[in-house]
Design a protein around this motif. Structure first.
Motif, PDB file in Angstrom:
ATOM      1  N   PRO A  32      52.784   6.968  58.740  1.00  0.00           N
ATOM      2  CA  PRO A  32      51.674   6.113  59.186  1.00  0.00           C
ATOM      3  C   PRO A  32      50.404   6.883  59.552  1.00  0.00           C
ATOM      4  O   PRO A  32      49.296   6.423  59.252  1.00  0.00           O
ATOM      5  CB  PRO A  32      52.240   5.384  60.406  1.00  0.00           C
ATOM      6  CG  PRO A  32      53.716   5.409  60.207  1.00  0.00           C
ATOM      7  CD  PRO A  32      54.010   6.703  59.489  1.00  0.00           C
ATOM      8  N   THR A  33      50.541   8.039  60.179  1.00  0.00           N
ATOM      9  CA  THR A  33      49.352   8.813  60.560  1.00  0.00           C
ATOM     10  C   THR A  33      48.608   9.295  59.324  1.00  0.00           C
ATOM     11  O   THR A  33      47.384   9.203  59.244  1.00  0.00           O
ATOM     12  CB  THR A  33      49.738  10.000  61.462  1.00  0.00           C
ATOM     13  OG1 THR A  33      50.377   9.486  62.635  1.00  0.00           O
ATOM     14  CG2 THR A  33      48.521  10.810  61.856  1.00  0.00           C
ATOM     15  N   ARG A  34      49.348   9.793  58.333  1.00  0.00           N
ATOM     16  CA  ARG A  34      48.695  10.260  57.102  1.00  0.00           C
ATOM     17  C   ARG A  34      48.056   9.102  56.348  1.00  0.00           C
ATOM     18  O   ARG A  34      46.978   9.246  55.767  1.00  0.00           O
ATOM     19  CB  ARG A  34      49.689  11.026  56.242  1.00  0.00           C
ATOM     20  CG  ARG A  34      50.043  12.370  56.853  1.00  0.00           C
ATOM     21  CD  ARG A  34      50.809  13.249  55.896  1.00  0.00           C
ATOM     22  NE  ARG A  34      52.182  12.850  55.711  1.00  0.00           N
ATOM     23  CZ  ARG A  34      53.226  13.385  56.352  1.00  0.00           C
ATOM     24  NH1 ARG A  34      53.043  14.365  57.220  1.00  0.00           N
ATOM     25  NH2 ARG A  34      54.445  12.970  56.103  1.00  0.00           N
ATOM     26  N   ILE A  35      48.697   7.942  56.357  1.00  0.00           N
ATOM     27  CA  ILE A  35      48.107   6.757  55.713  1.00  0.00           C
ATOM     28  C   ILE A  35      46.789   6.412  56.392  1.00  0.00           C
ATOM     29  O   ILE A  35      45.791   6.135  55.714  1.00  0.00           O
ATOM     30  CB  ILE A  35      49.077   5.560  55.755  1.00  0.00           C
ATOM     31  CG1 ILE A  35      50.271   5.822  54.834  1.00  0.00           C
ATOM     32  CG2 ILE A  35      48.358   4.267  55.354  1.00  0.00           C
ATOM     33  CD1 ILE A  35      51.385   4.807  54.986  1.00  0.00           C
ATOM     34  N   ARG A  36      46.768   6.435  57.716  1.00  0.00           N
ATOM     35  CA  ARG A  36      45.537   6.124  58.440  1.00  0.00           C
ATOM     36  C   ARG A  36      44.435   7.123  58.107  1.00  0.00           C
ATOM     37  O   ARG A  36      43.271   6.745  57.914  1.00  0.00           O
ATOM     38  CB  ARG A  36      45.802   6.118  59.949  1.00  0.00           C
ATOM     39  CG  ARG A  36      46.708   4.972  60.391  1.00  0.00           C
ATOM     40  CD  ARG A  36      47.053   5.056  61.860  1.00  0.00           C
ATOM     41  NE  ARG A  36      45.846   4.828  62.658  1.00  0.00           N
ATOM     42  CZ  ARG A  36      45.653   5.323  63.878  1.00  0.00           C
ATOM     43  NH1 ARG A  36      46.578   6.063  64.453  1.00  0.00           N
ATOM     44  NH2 ARG A  36      44.543   5.070  64.528  1.00  0.00           N
ATOM     45  N   ILE A  37      44.782   8.398  58.028  1.00  0.00           N
ATOM     46  CA  ILE A  37      43.790   9.437  57.707  1.00  0.00           C
ATOM     47  C   ILE A  37      43.269   9.243  56.291  1.00  0.00           C
ATOM     48  O   ILE A  37      42.051   9.256  56.063  1.00  0.00           O
ATOM     49  CB  ILE A  37      44.386  10.844  57.902  1.00  0.00           C
ATOM     50  CG1 ILE A  37      44.619  11.113  59.398  1.00  0.00           C
ATOM     51  CG2 ILE A  37      43.471  11.900  57.301  1.00  0.00           C
ATOM     52  CD1 ILE A  37      45.424  12.374  59.685  1.00  0.00           C
ATOM     53  N   ASN A  39      43.251   6.547  54.479  1.00  0.00           N
ATOM     54  CA  ASN A  39      42.462   5.316  54.419  1.00  0.00           C
ATOM     55  C   ASN A  39      41.058   5.540  54.972  1.00  0.00           C
ATOM     56  O   ASN A  39      40.078   5.045  54.417  1.00  0.00           O
ATOM     57  CB  ASN A  39      43.188   4.198  55.174  1.00  0.00           C
ATOM     58  CG  ASN A  39      42.539   2.865  54.958  1.00  0.00           C
ATOM     59  OD1 ASN A  39      42.351   2.428  53.823  1.00  0.00           O
ATOM     60  ND2 ASN A  39      42.188   2.200  56.045  1.00  0.00           N
ATOM     61  N   LEU A  40      40.957   6.300  56.051  1.00  0.00           N
ATOM     62  CA  LEU A  40      39.654   6.604  56.640  1.00  0.00           C
ATOM     63  C   LEU A  40      38.812   7.439  55.679  1.00  0.00           C
ATOM     64  O   LEU A  40      37.599   7.222  55.547  1.00  0.00           O
ATOM     65  CB  LEU A  40      39.841   7.348  57.962  1.00  0.00           C
ATOM     66  CG  LEU A  40      38.573   7.673  58.744  1.00  0.00           C
ATOM     67  CD1 LEU A  40      37.921   6.402  59.269  1.00  0.00           C
ATOM     68  CD2 LEU A  40      38.893   8.612  59.890  1.00  0.00           C
ATOM     69  N   LEU A  55      40.467   7.597  64.974  1.00  0.00           N
ATOM     70  CA  LEU A  55      41.843   7.110  64.921  1.00  0.00           C
ATOM     71  C   LEU A  55      42.582   7.252  66.243  1.00  0.00           C
ATOM     72  O   LEU A  55      43.770   6.943  66.326  1.00  0.00           O
ATOM     73  CB  LEU A  55      42.608   7.844  63.817  1.00  0.00           C
ATOM     74  CG  LEU A  55      42.044   7.670  62.396  1.00  0.00           C
ATOM     75  CD1 LEU A  55      42.880   8.464  61.392  1.00  0.00           C
ATOM     76  CD2 LEU A  55      41.962   6.203  62.009  1.00  0.00           C
ATOM     77  N   ILE A 101      48.558  -1.134  50.242  1.00  0.00           N
ATOM     78  CA  ILE A 101      47.971  -1.893  51.346  1.00  0.00           C
ATOM     79  C   ILE A 101      47.755  -3.337  50.937  1.00  0.00           C
ATOM     80  O   ILE A 101      48.103  -4.266  51.682  1.00  0.00           O
ATOM     81  CB  ILE A 101      46.648  -1.226  51.821  1.00  0.00           C
ATOM     82  CG1 ILE A 101      46.951   0.113  52.501  1.00  0.00           C
ATOM     83  CG2 ILE A 101      45.888  -2.170  52.776  1.00  0.00           C
ATOM     84  CD1 ILE A 101      45.711   0.967  52.761  1.00  0.00           C
TER      85      ILE A 101
END
Length: 106
Positions: A32-37, A39-40, A55, A101
């Motif tokens: 999840p953390t890598r996905i958030r990064i 995506n950003l 984040l 997503i």
């Protein structure tokens, strides 16, 4: 009547290096953390501190995850003075991420 299923063999077997890279790519997208990064970083570049702030993550966490993503060539960086700015480095992976997503929101 006894019908046998024809088994098709894949004439395009994957070599060990390809298998490893694909599995590592899915590993990257499984966090999840890598996905958030990722995506950003899809639309704009950010410094480590900017990512951490956006984040709500620790700087060391962001640095660790960026190192993992950089080793897979999913992100790239440029240096400006002492600051590193990160951005996405693989449109294929970004498309895959956004498809996942969209699928999740469907």
């Amino acid at each position: 009547m006894n019908m046998e299923k024809e088994v098709q063999t894949n004439t395009h077997e994957l070599d060990e290096e390809t298998l490893f890279v694909v599995s590592q790519t899915f590993k990257a997208l499984g966090d999840p953390t890598r996905i958030r990064i990722l995506n950003l970083l899809c639309c704009e570049e950010y410094s480590v501190n900017d990512i951490a702030e956006a984040l709500n993550l620790g700087q060391s966490t962001v640095s660790h995850q960026l190192r993992f993503l950089k080793n897979l060539r999913l992100v790239k960086f440029r240096r400006e003075g002492t600051t590193l700015y990160y951005s996405s480095d693989d449109d294929h992976i970004m498309n895959l991420l956004h498809q996942a997503i969209d699928h999740a929101k469907h």
